[in-house]
Design a protein around this motif. Sequence first.
Motif: not given
Length: 335
Positions: A258-265, A298-317
Motif C-alpha cells: 500500500i503506497t501513499r501517492h497523494t495527500a488524499a490518502f 483469502a486472508r492477508e495480514y498487515v505489516l507496518f501500517p502507517n498513514p502518516a508517511v510522506a507521499t511516495g512511500l509505503r503505508a503498509g504491506l
Amino acid sequence: MMDLLQQTLAGSAPDVLNGETPWLRWYWRDEGIIEFIPRHETHQAVVVSAGLHGNETAPVEIVNQLVSQLLSGEKPLQPRLLVILGNPAALRTNQRYLRVDINRLFGGRWQRNEDCAEARRAWQLERALESFWQGTEAQTPRWHLDLHTAIRGSYHPRFGVLPFCQRPWPQDFMHWLSAAGLEALVFHRAPGGTFSHYSSEHFAAISCTLELGKAQPFGQNDLTQFAAAQQALASLLFGDALPPVAEEPRRYRVAQQITRHTAAFQLHMSGETLNFTAFPQGTLLAEDGEDRYYVQQAREYVLFPNPAVATGLRAGLMLVEDNAYNVALSAETVS
C-alpha cells in the motif's frame, strides 16, 4: 575504555581512534561506526547495525553492551565485525528521524532527496559498507543484521524481514534467526531502499531486518525481553552457546504494498491495529483518490501500517502466510 553509545551521542570522535586487546584490533571509522578485526584467521564477516530510527533504542543498548565486552577484552571475537549506530542525530533527540526516513534511502535513493542529515548519513553508511566488504574475500560468508523495534504492537512481537533475494537462504542463517527468538519471517518479493536490502543487492550479504519488540526511549527498555536475541548475537560474535530454538518461526511473503501517492490518502485501519492483523478477502484497506486497495487473497495480514508517511512511500504491506515459500525459492534458485 570508550563507550560507543555515549561517544556517539556526544557527537565527537574519541581521543583515541584505534586500539587492541589480546583478541582483536579495533578502529573508529566514523561517527557511530567501529570496526573490529580478530587477531586469528577468520572465515566470516558480519555487520551489526542498530539505531537507524532514533526512537528504537533497545537494540542500541544491546549492541553497546556487546561492544563494551569486546573493547574491554572481556570477550574474544570470532568474525570480522563492523558495528554501526545508524542515525546518531535522531538518537540524540529520541525521534524516529529528523527529516526523512533513512531506511528508505539506500541504493542511491538518498540522491533523490534534498540535502538533509538522513541523506548525508545514508551516503556515509553506503561508503562504510563498501569499505568493509572490500576488505573481505568474495567467498567469505557475509552477514548483515539490522536491528530494530517496531512503532506499534504485534501479534508476533519479534520477527524478521528478509530482503528480496534470488539466492538460496543458508540453513545456518535461518537457524540463527530461529534461535534469536523470531516468531515470524517475512519475505520481500521486490527490491527496496532498506539498509538490509542494500547489503544483499550490492555486496551479496545474507541480511535481515530484525524487529525485536516495541520501541521505547533510552532507559525504559526491559532488556530481559531481548535475551534470546542478545544471546544469539553473543554466540555469533564471541562463540558463546547458541540458545535453543523454542519454535520455528511462521513464514509470510509480501502479497501487495500500500503506497501513499497523494495527500488524499486514507488508510482504513485504526491507529491501534497490530502488525499481523488478518483481513478477509474483499476488505477495503485504503483509498487514494480514485485508487483503491483491497484484500486480494483469502486472508492477508498487515505489516507496518502507517498513514502518516510522506507521499511516495509505503503505508503498509499486506502478507500471506506461506510456510513453503522459502523452501520453494531455494529449490527454484538452485535448479
